[in-house]
Design a protein around this motif. Sequence first.
Motif, short mmCIF file in Angstrom:
data_model
loop_
_atom_site.label_atom_id
_atom_site.label_comp_id
_atom_site.label_asym_id
_atom_site.label_seq_id
_atom_site.Cartn_x
_atom_site.Cartn_y
_atom_site.Cartn_z
N PRO A 60 0.79 -1.24 0.00
CA PRO A 60 0.00 0.00 0.00
C PRO A 60 0.82 1.28 0.00
O PRO A 60 0.53 2.22 -0.76
CB PRO A 60 -0.85 -0.13 1.27
CG PRO A 60 -1.04 -1.61 1.43
CD PRO A 60 0.27 -2.21 1.02
N LEU A 61 1.86 1.37 0.85
CA LEU A 61 2.64 2.60 0.92
C LEU A 61 3.40 2.84 -0.38
O LEU A 61 3.44 3.96 -0.89
CB LEU A 61 3.61 2.54 2.10
CG LEU A 61 4.53 3.77 2.26
CD1 LEU A 61 3.69 5.05 2.41
CD2 LEU A 61 5.45 3.59 3.46
N GLY A 62 4.02 1.79 -0.89
CA GLY A 62 4.76 1.94 -2.14
C GLY A 62 3.87 2.32 -3.31
O GLY A 62 4.22 3.16 -4.13
N ILE A 63 2.70 1.68 -3.37
CA ILE A 63 1.74 2.00 -4.43
C ILE A 63 1.30 3.46 -4.31
O ILE A 63 1.26 4.20 -5.31
CB ILE A 63 0.52 1.06 -4.35
CG1 ILE A 63 0.94 -0.38 -4.69
CG2 ILE A 63 -0.58 1.53 -5.29
CD1 ILE A 63 -0.14 -1.41 -4.40
N LEU A 64 0.99 3.88 -3.08
CA LEU A 64 0.55 5.27 -2.87
C LEU A 64 1.64 6.25 -3.26
O LEU A 64 1.36 7.29 -3.89
CB LEU A 64 0.17 5.47 -1.41
CG LEU A 64 -0.30 6.88 -1.02
CD1 LEU A 64 -1.51 7.31 -1.84
CD2 LEU A 64 -0.62 6.94 0.47
N ASN A 65 2.88 5.97 -2.94
CA ASN A 65 3.98 6.86 -3.31
C ASN A 65 4.12 6.98 -4.82
O ASN A 65 4.37 8.07 -5.35
CB ASN A 65 5.29 6.38 -2.69
CG ASN A 65 5.36 6.62 -1.19
OD1 ASN A 65 4.66 7.49 -0.66
ND2 ASN A 65 6.20 5.86 -0.49
N THR A 66 3.96 5.85 -5.52
CA THR A 66 4.04 5.89 -6.98
C THR A 66 2.87 6.69 -7.56
O THR A 66 3.04 7.47 -8.50
CB THR A 66 4.05 4.47 -7.57
OG1 THR A 66 5.20 3.78 -7.08
CG2 THR A 66 4.09 4.49 -9.08
N VAL A 67 1.68 6.50 -7.00
CA VAL A 67 0.52 7.27 -7.42
C VAL A 67 0.78 8.77 -7.26
O VAL A 67 0.52 9.57 -8.17
CB VAL A 67 -0.73 6.85 -6.61
CG1 VAL A 67 -1.85 7.89 -6.78
CG2 VAL A 67 -1.21 5.48 -7.04
N LYS A 68 1.31 9.16 -6.11
CA LYS A 68 1.57 10.58 -5.85
C LYS A 68 2.59 11.15 -6.83
O LYS A 68 2.45 12.28 -7.31
CB LYS A 68 2.05 10.76 -4.42
CG LYS A 68 0.97 10.58 -3.36
CD LYS A 68 1.53 10.77 -1.95
CE LYS A 68 0.44 10.68 -0.91
NZ LYS A 68 0.98 10.84 0.47
N LEU A 82 -6.85 5.11 -3.83
CA LEU A 82 -5.57 5.79 -3.57
C LEU A 82 -5.38 6.96 -4.53
O LEU A 82 -4.89 8.03 -4.14
CB LEU A 82 -4.42 4.80 -3.72
CG LEU A 82 -4.33 3.68 -2.67
CD1 LEU A 82 -3.16 2.76 -2.98
CD2 LEU A 82 -4.20 4.25 -1.27
N ALA A 83 -5.77 6.77 -5.80
CA ALA A 83 -5.62 7.84 -6.78
C ALA A 83 -6.49 9.04 -6.42
O ALA A 83 -6.05 10.20 -6.50
CB ALA A 83 -5.96 7.32 -8.17
N LYS A 84 -7.71 8.79 -6.02
CA LYS A 84 -8.63 9.88 -5.68
C LYS A 84 -8.15 10.63 -4.44
O LYS A 84 -8.31 11.85 -4.34
CB LYS A 84 -10.04 9.34 -5.47
CG LYS A 84 -10.72 8.96 -6.78
CD LYS A 84 -12.11 8.37 -6.57
CE LYS A 84 -12.77 8.07 -7.91
NZ LYS A 84 -14.10 7.42 -7.75
N SER A 85 -7.54 9.91 -3.49
CA SER A 85 -7.02 10.57 -2.30
C SER A 85 -5.83 11.47 -2.64
O SER A 85 -5.45 12.34 -1.85
CB SER A 85 -6.58 9.54 -1.27
OG SER A 85 -5.37 8.90 -1.64
#
Length: 252
Positions: A42-50, A97-100
């Motif tokens: 989750p954290l890695g995916i969120l960082n890539t999304v950001k 995650l993208a919407k956040s």
Amino acid sequence: MFVDLNSDLGESFGSWKMGNDAQILPVVSSANIACGFHAGDPLGILNTVKQAVKLGVTIGAHVAYPDLVGFGRRNMDLSYDELMADVLYQISALDGLAKSSGSKVKYVKPHGALYNTIAKDSAQAKAVIDAIKIYDDQLVLVALAGSNLVEQARSSGLKVVSEAFADRAYNSDGSLVSRRLEGAVLHDATFVAKRVVSMLQQGGVESIDGKFTPIQADTICLHGDTDGALQMSAAIKAELLKNNILIRSFCA
């Protein structure tokens, strides 16, 4: 002329690092981001999304079989209900995650064994197509150029973008050479860059047996975990610009 460049990203898991997200993202126009089933935490995916949002890169859900150990590269005989739910779950998670982060998922690209299976298996393809339509029928499906999936998905009402691969060898029927075989993955940056331009200009590629294989593609994939990926991404971008081929997302 313009083309979309995409790459598989967000695949690191805990202390296990995969790919070159920070270096690849400034080059590509679309990011196929792992959803936790074949790779990614989750954290890695969120960082890539950001990072993708910051750079204006289009976000896609890189959905897969539930196969962390095999990195999603092993075939699985799932029921329709199982596969439909798995794909729906992954799109939902990444879109949250993208919407956040101020964006949203705009397309879906299956990964690995799932990608290759649904290119020819209409039953599993239907489960993936239906999951996409249930979540958002405006999402784009990225599919192997020339595969049966392209027409099946379009007939169901989905918008489809055909994909070719910069760093993978092709069989003469337009399928990808199995990664189990020598020469399946290409590593020479200069050769790969010139091959991408030739593929776009000539509408095809030379297969592993030396035959010309027609391929009409709107997006080109460069795997972020391939040896030499950074050099290849830079070489491809330079060669495209040299030939007046612009890099732009198909969702732009």
